[in-house]
Design a protein around this motif. Structure first.
Motif, PDB file in Angstrom:
ATOM      1  N   LYS A 175       0.835  -1.188   0.000  1.00  0.00           N
ATOM      2  CA  LYS A 175       0.000   0.000   0.000  1.00  0.00           C
ATOM      3  C   LYS A 175       0.880   1.252   0.000  1.00  0.00           C
ATOM      4  O   LYS A 175       1.849   1.347   0.741  1.00  0.00           O
ATOM      5  N   GLY A 176       0.551   2.191  -0.865  1.00  0.00           N
ATOM      6  CA  GLY A 176       1.317   3.423  -0.985  1.00  0.00           C
ATOM      7  C   GLY A 176       2.281   3.400  -2.147  1.00  0.00           C
ATOM      8  O   GLY A 176       2.857   4.432  -2.483  1.00  0.00           O
ATOM      9  N   THR A 177       2.516   2.219  -2.772  1.00  0.00           N
ATOM     10  CA  THR A 177       3.408   2.131  -3.931  1.00  0.00           C
ATOM     11  C   THR A 177       2.564   2.000  -5.188  1.00  0.00           C
ATOM     12  O   THR A 177       1.357   1.765  -5.134  1.00  0.00           O
ATOM     13  N   THR A 178       3.201   2.121  -6.387  1.00  0.00           N
ATOM     14  CA  THR A 178       2.491   2.051  -7.663  1.00  0.00           C
ATOM     15  C   THR A 178       2.850   0.809  -8.456  1.00  0.00           C
ATOM     16  O   THR A 178       2.255   0.547  -9.496  1.00  0.00           O
ATOM     17  N   THR A 179       3.833   0.052  -7.986  1.00  0.00           N
ATOM     18  CA  THR A 179       4.313  -1.095  -8.752  1.00  0.00           C
ATOM     19  C   THR A 179       3.557  -2.356  -8.354  1.00  0.00           C
ATOM     20  O   THR A 179       3.519  -2.730  -7.171  1.00  0.00           O
ATOM     21  N   TRP A 180       2.969  -3.006  -9.391  1.00  0.00           N
ATOM     22  CA  TRP A 180       2.275  -4.271  -9.162  1.00  0.00           C
ATOM     23  C   TRP A 180       3.225  -5.417  -9.512  1.00  0.00           C
ATOM     24  O   TRP A 180       3.859  -5.421 -10.573  1.00  0.00           O
TER      25      TRP A 180
ATOM     26  N   SER B 276      -8.077  -4.512  -4.222  1.00  0.00           N
ATOM     27  CA  SER B 276      -8.860  -4.963  -3.067  1.00  0.00           C
ATOM     28  C   SER B 276      -8.714  -3.974  -1.927  1.00  0.00           C
ATOM     29  O   SER B 276      -7.944  -3.008  -2.009  1.00  0.00           O
ATOM     30  N   GLN B 277      -9.466  -4.189  -0.860  1.00  0.00           N
ATOM     31  CA  GLN B 277      -9.257  -3.417   0.361  1.00  0.00           C
ATOM     32  C   GLN B 277      -7.851  -3.743   0.906  1.00  0.00           C
ATOM     33  O   GLN B 277      -7.402  -4.893   0.857  1.00  0.00           O
ATOM     34  N   PRO B 278      -7.118  -2.757   1.421  1.00  0.00           N
ATOM     35  CA  PRO B 278      -5.782  -3.070   1.985  1.00  0.00           C
ATOM     36  C   PRO B 278      -5.909  -3.974   3.210  1.00  0.00           C
ATOM     37  O   PRO B 278      -6.874  -3.875   3.978  1.00  0.00           O
ATOM     38  N   VAL B 279      -4.936  -4.863   3.404  1.00  0.00           N
ATOM     39  CA  VAL B 279      -4.986  -5.821   4.508  1.00  0.00           C
ATOM     40  C   VAL B 279      -3.562  -6.009   5.052  1.00  0.00           C
ATOM     41  O   VAL B 279      -2.580  -6.032   4.300  1.00  0.00           O
ATOM     42  N   PHE B 280      -3.416  -6.096   6.365  1.00  0.00           N
ATOM     43  CA  PHE B 280      -2.122  -6.302   7.014  1.00  0.00           C
ATOM     44  C   PHE B 280      -1.773  -7.780   7.048  1.00  0.00           C
ATOM     45  O   PHE B 280      -2.642  -8.630   7.268  1.00  0.00           O
TER      46      PHE B 280
END
Length: 798
Positions: free
Chosen positions: A333-338, A381-385
């Protein structure tokens, strides 16, 4: 002395159809009685078609074939007995049996645009009234439809026939003797209507396009044989025929397309009568990409410090071929690279990932794969830890149904208690029916609010619903309830409930209220449309739909409110019902104008008057003429049902005063009277004009009637006077009777008859087309009967 004779069985009245045999018989008590027969006071002798028989005590009069001339009062006398009875000749309307069978058993078929003529010759006692009806409404003349009627036939003419002329027709022939109704069917065939649209694009790829349409709503009366499909490239003028499909096929696939080019398509229906107009599509593009569309964002199933499990659903657009698997990608989360999670497509729609770093927050997305390649990726998706949850959220509070209908239930709830719900990230709702043990998720993404509507449920079904809170560790314990779905309102096609209380023709007095109530049924509610003579209603009319009744209300009727009203009932499924009725606004007529009296023919008076002003709007207005013979005497009707403004009164007594009155009438009543101001009197003739009869007395003693000069045919112009004359000999002087089309004219005031010592005349004043026909004069005395016939032809003024 001989014993007196009496009647054991008297004559009885007889009613008989014209053309049928008739018999009168009586029984006397003495076999020696011979007896004599009389008709209308005249002694009868054997003649063609009439016979007398005596069988013991029974005396019979037999007529082989009854005609109108045989109607009358008959008397049998013998010795000191007398008995009498009448023969009534019934002559109802009749149509040739072969023609009647052809009309009723075989529909009349015409092509659209052609002129339709249906002619029905008839016989029967005049006048015969002919009425044509379609769908229970009487046909009236307009720009396309005309109804003609003569004394021998009626004919319906439809110019430039249309499909709407199809239907069941009824012809009603009526006279004083009866009614004949004839039902017949008219079929008008035409080319079909265009196919029903819109044109749908079933499939569009780089190589081919598949389109779909619906059959036409009206096939023109002939079955559709095929459909012709054409294509036009956007920017060009030419249409190219792609092919033809059989009538059972309403889809078409073409590969005559180029990648990234746009086209229009059109379809025509074909039947035996021709080709319909075209149904045209919107712009269609032959796309170059046939790979799948994007799935919905994946859902987080569970998460721990080293494992996260996600799931997803197949995309709505699968592309040009079936899906073989899915590619999953992740990012911090917070990055642009998939980054790819799997390089080989996974066939399942669920994936457990273990190569994760504890404590980091991740997002995931999914793309479907088919033969054309990898499709568009889903939203994240929703972010998840990636960590173990310290504690699952608690149960939601106060779960209840806030509202429901036949297809949905709306739930509301409150957050878990503070100690259990501080880290709630959303909620999920699940459901199952009473017939199913498996729970189904209702929402793909966590619900952020504390309310949710579950849709697509079945009426009258019991469902179990549960809601659970979500946080980073996953779902908490569910709170469950039961819900019973309401019954769906019945689906009833719109239907007008037309019964005897709903009239198809209303006569309303001007100033009165027009109120029409039409019951109906429809569920769900239907759309009601009102028209008058094919146009929307004016603001004077109020319409209301309530409790299964459609109401039309006009407070104070005016003459302009006359016309044909149509109510249309329609639902959302193109089901339509209509009903039309006619309203005639009328009033008691206004009084006729001043009266004039003239002696156009000796010893008669012609009464003329100015027409009532009501003639301008009243079609059924007629006049009644009354007379009295003293200033304070009683009024007596001398002429009724007069549709002109003239009447001739013939039974005048010279030297007597006459007063005349004219009244206008219609279906609602009579107007005020219009009276003559001065009395009318014919002076008595002087004595010298009454001495001539002695000259002829004694000539041709004891001779049967004969015509010295017969009647001659006449051709007369409408509105003029006609005088028909003949000369008759015989002794005793014959009784003279005039007939028109076999109808006795003796009591008809429209005809003036004279007999001056054997010169007999019939005067018809102001002839109309109705006076045309065959006239006969009959001369009878004790020795026999003679007659002469001639035809009167009426021509117009043009």
């Amino acid at each position: 002395s001989a014993p007196r004779c009496h009647v054991n069985k008297p004559l009885l009245d007889v009613r008989v159809l014209k053309g049928e045999p008739a018999e009168l018989s009586c029984t006397v008590s003495n076999n020696e009685v011979t007896g004599t027969w009389f008709k209308d006071g005249l002694k009868l002798t054997s003649m063609d078609g009439i016979f007398f028989e005596k069988e013991g005590l029974v005396h019979k009069l037999i007529i082989n074939k009854v005609e109108d001339i045989h109607a009358g009062k008959y008397r049998f006398e013998g010795g000191d007995i007398k008995t009498e009875a009448s023969i009534f000749v019934e002559d109802p309307p009749q149509v040739d049996k072969v023609l009647l069978k052809n009309l009723t058993s075989v529909p009349t078929v015409a092509k659209a645009g052609q002129k339709v003529k249906i002619k029905i010759p008839f016989e029967g006692r005049l006048p015969v009234r002919a009425t044509w009806l379609k769908d229970r409404m009487e046909l009236v003349d307009d720009t396309r439809i005309r109804v003609d009627k003569t004394e021998t036939f009626t004919m319906l003419s439809i110019f430039n026939s249309e499909r709407k002329d199809c239907g069941d027709y009824k012809v009603r022939l009526k006279n004083d003797s009866g009614v004949l109704e004839i039902s017949l069917k008219l079929v008008v065939i035409d080319k079909p209507q265009p196919p029903a649209g819109p044109i749908k694009i079933v499939e569009s790829s780089a190589n081919d396009i598949t389109i779909q349409w619906k059959p036409p709503k009206d096939d023109g009366g002939k079955p559709v044989q095929s459909y012709i499909v054409e294509r036009q490239q956007v920017g060009k003028n030419d249409w190219v025929t792609l092919g033809e499909t059989p009538r059972s096929c309403t889809t078409f696939t073409t590969n005559k397309v180029e990648q990234d080019m746009s086209y229009y398509f059109r379809v025509r229906a074909v039947n035996a009568e021709g080709t319909s107009d075209a149904l045209e599509s919107d712009e269609v593009k032959a796309v170059s990409k046939a790979s799948p569309g994007a799935p919905d964002p994946p859902e987080i199933v569970s998460a721990s410090r080293d494992t996260i499990t996600i799931s997803w659903k197949a995309p709505r657009k699968t592309g040009s071929s079936r899906i073989v698997g899915y590619i999953v990608q992740k990012r911090k989360k917070g990055t642009t690279t998939w980054l790819p999670v799997n390089n080989v497509p996974v066939a399942d729609k669920k994936l457990k990932m273990t190569n994760l770093k504890k404590g980091l927050q991740y997002e995931f997305r999914v793309a479907a794969v088919n033969a054309a390649g990898i499709g568009d990726a889903s939203e994240p998706s929703q972010p998840v830890f990636a960590r173990d949850s310290t504690q699952s959220p608690g149960q939601v509070q106060d779960l209840k149904v806030s509202s429901s209908d036949s297809t949905s239930v709306t739930l509301t709830w409150k957050r878990p208690e503070a100690k259990d719900g501080s880290d709630v990230k959303g909620y999920e709702v699940e459901m199952r029916s009473s017939k199913n043990l498996n729970w189904t998720k209702c929402n793909t993404l966590p619900i952020e609010t504390t309310t949710y509507t579950v849709k697509g449920l079945q009426a009258k079904e019991m469902y179990f619903l549960r809601v659970r809170a979500l946080n980073d560790s996953g779902p908490g314990e569910a709170t469950e309830l039961e819900a019973c779905i309401e019954a769906a309102p019945p689906v009833v096609s719109p239907r007008l409930l037309i019964d005897d209380t709903v009239k198809s023709f209303l006569v309303v007095k001007a100033g009165n209220t027009i109120r029409v109530n039409i019951p109906f049924e429809a569920s769900p509610d239907a759309v009601v449309t009102w028209l008058k003579d094919g146009l929307p209603l004016t603001n004077r009319a109020t319409v209301k739909t309530k409790d299964g009744t459609i109401q039309l209300l006009i407070g104070a009727a005016e003459f302009t409110d006359s016309g044909v009203y149509t109510v249309e009932l329609q639902d959302g499924l193109e089901k339509r019902e209509t009903f039309s009725f006619q309203v005639q606004v009328t009033d008691i007529p206004q009084s006729p104008g001043p009266i004039k009296l003239e002696e156009n023919v000796p010893n008669t008076v012609t009464v003329t008057w100015e027409p009532s002003a009501s003639e301008k709007w009243e079609n059924n207005l007629y006049y009644t003429v009354l007379k009295r013979e003293s200033q304070k005497g009683l009024w007596h009707v001398v002429g009724d049902l007069i549709y002109t403004n003239k009447f001739t009164f013939t039974k005048l007594i010279p030297g007597r005063d006459y007063y005349f009155r004219v009244v206008a009438k219609n279906d609602l009543g009579a107007s005020g009277p219009s009276d003559t101001v001065q009395p009318w009197r014919i002076r008595k003739q002087k004595a010298e004009f009454q001495v001539k009869p002695q000259k002829y007395r004694g000539v041709n003693q004891n001779q049967p009637p004969r015509f010295l000069v017969p009647l001659k045919p006449h051709v007369v112009t409408t509105g003029s006077e006609c005088r028909m004359s003949c000369a008759v000999g015989g002794h005793p002087p014959p009784k003279i009777t005039w007939y028109k089309d076999s109808r006795d004219l003796s009591s008809d005031p429209n005809y003036f008859c004279t007999n001056n010592f054997g010169v007999c005349s019939l005067v018809v004043l102001g002839v109309t087309k109705h006076d045309e026909g065959e006239y006969m004069v009959e001369a009878t005395n004790e020795l026999g009967r003679a007659f002469s016939k001639a035809f009167l032809t009426i021509k117009g003024n043009n």
